[in-house]
Write a protein that holds these residues in place. Structure first.
Motif, PDB file in Angstrom:
ATOM      1  N   LEU A 167       0.836  -1.194   0.000  1.00 18.94           N
ATOM      2  CA  LEU A 167       0.000   0.000   0.000  1.00 18.94           C
ATOM      3  C   LEU A 167       0.876   1.252   0.000  1.00 18.94           C
ATOM      4  O   LEU A 167       0.623   2.214  -0.719  1.00 18.94           O
ATOM      5  CB  LEU A 167      -0.886  -0.013   1.247  1.00 18.94           C
ATOM      6  N   SER A 168       1.931   1.171   0.784  1.00 17.74           N
ATOM      7  CA  SER A 168       2.864   2.288   0.857  1.00 17.74           C
ATOM      8  C   SER A 168       3.495   2.541  -0.503  1.00 17.74           C
ATOM      9  O   SER A 168       3.626   3.681  -0.948  1.00 17.74           O
ATOM     10  CB  SER A 168       3.927   1.974   1.902  1.00 17.74           C
ATOM     11  N   GLU A 169       3.872   1.437  -1.168  1.00 18.91           N
ATOM     12  CA  GLU A 169       4.447   1.572  -2.515  1.00 18.91           C
ATOM     13  C   GLU A 169       3.427   2.157  -3.480  1.00 18.91           C
ATOM     14  O   GLU A 169       3.743   2.987  -4.324  1.00 18.91           O
ATOM     15  CB  GLU A 169       4.929   0.211  -3.020  1.00 18.91           C
ATOM     16  N   THR A 170       2.186   1.685  -3.344  1.00 18.48           N
ATOM     17  CA  THR A 170       1.131   2.198  -4.211  1.00 18.48           C
ATOM     18  C   THR A 170       0.920   3.696  -3.987  1.00 18.48           C
ATOM     19  O   THR A 170       0.711   4.444  -4.939  1.00 18.48           O
ATOM     20  CB  THR A 170      -0.188   1.449  -3.938  1.00 18.48           C
TER      21      THR A 170
ATOM     22  N   PHE B 107      -0.545  11.552  -0.712  1.00 14.42           N
ATOM     23  CA  PHE B 107       0.808  11.973  -0.357  1.00 14.42           C
ATOM     24  C   PHE B 107       1.764  10.825  -0.590  1.00 14.42           C
ATOM     25  O   PHE B 107       1.351   9.681  -0.749  1.00 14.42           O
ATOM     26  CB  PHE B 107       0.852  12.422   1.090  1.00 14.42           C
ATOM     27  N   SER B 108       3.045  11.167  -0.600  1.00 15.04           N
ATOM     28  CA  SER B 108       4.052  10.126  -0.719  1.00 15.04           C
ATOM     29  C   SER B 108       4.558   9.805   0.691  1.00 15.04           C
ATOM     30  O   SER B 108       4.988  10.694   1.403  1.00 15.04           O
ATOM     31  CB  SER B 108       5.179  10.629  -1.619  1.00 15.04           C
ATOM     32  N   PRO B 109       4.468   8.516   1.128  1.00 17.03           N
ATOM     33  CA  PRO B 109       4.917   8.150   2.473  1.00 17.03           C
ATOM     34  C   PRO B 109       6.363   8.572   2.724  1.00 17.03           C
ATOM     35  O   PRO B 109       6.716   8.960   3.818  1.00 17.03           O
ATOM     36  CB  PRO B 109       4.776   6.632   2.495  1.00 17.03           C
ATOM     37  N   ARG B 110       7.177   8.495   1.672  1.00 19.67           N
ATOM     38  CA  ARG B 110       8.575   8.898   1.803  1.00 19.67           C
ATOM     39  C   ARG B 110       8.675  10.373   2.193  1.00 19.67           C
ATOM     40  O   ARG B 110       9.488  10.767   3.024  1.00 19.67           O
ATOM     41  CB  ARG B 110       9.264   8.653   0.455  1.00 19.67           C
ATOM     42  N   GLU B 111       7.803  11.185   1.595  1.00 15.24           N
ATOM     43  CA  GLU B 111       7.826  12.609   1.911  1.00 15.24           C
ATOM     44  C   GLU B 111       7.295  12.881   3.313  1.00 15.24           C
ATOM     45  O   GLU B 111       7.759  13.806   3.975  1.00 15.24           O
ATOM     46  CB  GLU B 111       7.013  13.394   0.880  1.00 15.24           C
TER      47      GLU B 111
END
Lengths: 552, 133
Positions: A167-170, B107-111
């Motif tokens: 999900l995080s990748e998505t 949002f981007s989790p990395r950000e």
């Protein structure tokens, strides 16, 4: 198993059970933590007890169901299978002293064998939890349920982690795709778009360098190979292009899917030749084709993953970016084609007017160029300058509706003939009114014969419009530009009814009409140009076919 | 000692994605499914940073932030607010509530992780600065 025991430990202690864990083959995995000193003394030290639990563990694994047995010491043993999802992974054997066993023969014999005092051991036993032997089936069920629940929890937790990871990748992919699609501004051109794209993937995919390559189209189309990049490329763009053309291009074109090379330098060294010397520095590489229509027209490249190597996540990401980018590029291409087509048609239209009258050959072109110069000098934005140029090109299109005899007439025009001429701005605006993309040009075309003093046509507007705003009853600024440019070119060219005027006379005439016919701001700007050389420039440019090529 | 981050969102999938990303980066994560729960957890646990969704039952992210600013034990923790696209909030309101940063979904989790790091870093620096003066 260790984590399973860790999680069960507390509850097993409460139940008064000593549990050992075994693998499928019946080999011991985890020794039991003995429940109290009675068990530790009696069972922990006796080999026979250990062997008995092992036998029960193997029996459970073979039968794949719970079994109850009695240890040589008289303790009760509960063997239950352990599953991970549907697969048997081993077994657990629980052991507990029973109220009955202390009176049994087995217990006394075991104590004797290990030189333990039976009375003392009985005393120890009373200090810890003891179950009735009849409770064995119930306890066995409880143990089985406990283990099943814990295993199910572990499976669920594992699945949740996997789910969250994907999900995080998505999310990462989604937010990137969103940014890409919102950065697709058609007017920005492909180079700006691709550079932007490279910058984005550089960060998201954690790369040292990113690049986009567009192959050359068919020879003769004018376009050449294009490379843009972001980050640090270990090789020059030319070298990169060379490498890509050598090995990757055929693979990408054939397979139409992305490619990973996690040992890039070694791979090319084996294939040998000139390429090997140039690829120093590329360790890992990922490439996705840019498929436009059904042809691979370029590639998106990720070069040197900052940490580790490329994996399937990167592959998925670069493919979806690649296909998104290809859609954008196709859109760009179509937009350019459409724009070129429109401009081509408009140029053809303007050329057809000039062709009607040999004396006005190149007139539209020159007026357009003068207008552009004036627009630039007025400080208009580049896009608006180009619109003024286009309006200049089309300003006389309405002459299509005026008879050639009137246009070419050498002598003085009758009132009726002059009225015909005066209709051309409106005819022009009407003709072009059907083309949605050039609606903004219509005021300039309609009013290019208006004058500040209100003596112009078709509407007799009065006053000068502001460069920033709309005309609101005044002559629009663009129309003023066109008017001055038109008059200048008319005076400096030969006409059927007169020869070209000398430049000095033209300048005098313009100055004389400043503030009445022409806008004085524009006159001032215009007269600051070196008009003699500008005139020469105009004549040579309008005569050469190159200048009529599409500008967009 | 690892920093403690509270994540509040009524959408479980966002909660999971964000907490996993932060937990993997070594933060201690506590989660809440609504604004009220988030507020109570903040008082009990005094997290170093709070990530909250704007649209939440019982208490919006903005209200939560205002309340946290009022309480002595929670007023130092920077708040990162997640907003849905199309539900953008007025900049003045965000500043008035004391929100340190906002991010728009998707949002981007990395950000998110990068922003958390940045907020906690500047927070730490400011704290040392305050001590020094």
């Amino acid at each position: 198993m260790a984590s399973l025991r860790g999680r069960l430990e507390g509850r097993l202690r409460e139940l008064g059970l000593t549990v050992s864990f075994w693998d499928r083959a019946g080999a011991s995995l985890l020794e039991p933590t003995f429940h109290g000193s009675f068990c530790r003394q009696l069972c922990g030290l006796t080999q026979v007890h250990r062997e008995a639990t092992g036998r029960l563990a193997r029996k459970v694994a073979a039968a794949e169901r719970a079994e109850i047995g009695t240890a040589p010491t008289g303790c009760c043993m509960l063997g239950v299978p352990i599953y991970h999802r549907r697969w048997l992974v081993g077994s657990a054997v629980a052991c507990f002293p029973t109220t009955q066993m202390l009176k049994s023969e087995e217990f006394r014999r075991a104590c004797d064998q290990d030189s333990l005092d039976a009375e003392f051991m009985s005393g120890l036993c009373r200090q810890q939890q003891v179950h009735d032997a009849a409770e064995a089936p119930t306890l066995s069920h409880v143990l089985e349920w406990l283990i099943q629940d814990e295993q199910a929890k572990e499976v669920a937790a594992g699945e949740l982690t996997k789910l969250s990871t994907s999900l995080s990748e998505t999310y990462e992919e989604l937010s990137l795709l969103y940014r890409i699609s919102s950065s697709m501004k058609l007017t920005e051109g492909t180079t700006a778009f691709l550079t932007n794209l490279c910058r984005e993937i550089l960060v998201v995919m954690e790369l040292d360098g990113a690049a986009a390559v567009l192959w050359a189209r068919e020879p003769g189309s004018g376009a050449s190979e294009q490379v843009v990049s972001a980050g640090e490329l270990p090789v020059s763009q030319e070298q990169l292009l060379h490498i890509v053309n050598l090995g990757l291009r055929p693979r990408l074109s054939r397979g139409k899917g992305p490619v990973i090379e996690n040992r890039f330098s070694r791979g090319t060294a084996e294939s040998g030749g000139a390429a090997a010397s140039g690829v120093d520095g590329i360790g890992t590489l990922i490439a996705a084709p840019l498929i436009i229509g059904d042809r691979c027209e370029g590639a998106l490249l990720g070069i040197n993953k900052t940490e580790g190597v490329f994996d399937t996540t990167d592959l998925k990401l670069i493919s979806s970016i690649g296909s998104q980018a290809a859609i954008a590029l196709e859109k760009h291409e179509l937009y350019d084609d459409m724009q070129n087509l429109l401009m081509g048609v408009l140029h053809a239209l303007s050329a057809s007017i000039d062709a009607k009258d040999p004396y006005t050959r190149g007139h539209s072109q020159r007026v357009a160029m003068i207008s552009r110069r004036l627009a630039e000098m007025s400080g208009l934005e580049p896009e608006r300058v180009e619109r003024v140029y286009l309006a200049g090109l089309l300003h006389d299109i309405g002459k299509i509706g005026v008879s050639e005899e009137v246009l070419r007439k050498a002598g003085k025009l009758t009132e009726d003939e002059y009225a015909q001429i005066k209709r051309h701005p409106r005819i022009g605006a009407n003709i072009l009114g059907g083309i949605r993309q050039i609606q903004d040009l219509l005021p300039a075309i309609l009013y290019h014969h208006e004058r500040l003093d209100g003596k112009g046509y078709p509407e007799g507007l009065r006053g000068a419009g502001d460069p920033a705003g709309a005309g609101d009853g005044k002559v629009p600024y663009e129309a003023l530009i066109l008017g001055l440019a038109d008059s200048f070119d008319a005076m400096t060219s030969s006409r059927t009814y007169r020869d070209a005027m000398p430049l000095e006379a033209v300048i005098d005439e313009i100055r004389r009409c400043s503030g009445t016919q022409f806008d004085s701001r524009l006159v001032e700007l215009f007269l600051s140009i070196d008009l003699a050389s500008f005139l020469a420039e105009l004549r040579s440019a309008a005569a050469s076919p190159a200048e009529t090529a599409v500008r967009s | 000692m690892s920093k403690k981050v509270l994540v509040a969102d009524d959408e479980a999938h966002i909660l999971h994605v964000v907490s996993m990303k932060l937990a993997n980066a070594g933060y201690e994560v506590i989660t809440a499914l609504d604004g009220e729960e988030a507020y109570e957890l903040c008082l009990a646990e005094s997290p170093d940073l709070v990530i909250t969704d704007y649209q939440m039952p019982y208490l919006t992210g903005l209200e939560l932030c205002k309340r946290l600013r009022r309480d002595k034990s929670t007023m130092q923790a920077p708040v990162l607010m997640l907003t849905a696209r199309g539900f953008e909030i007025e900049q003045e309101e965000i500043i008035a509530a004391g929100v340190a940063a906002t991010m728009t979904k998707p949002f981007s989790p990395r950000e998110v992780l990068a922003t958390v790091k940045r907020l906690l870093e500047t927070d730490g620096k400011e704290a040392t600065k305050r001590k020094a003066t």
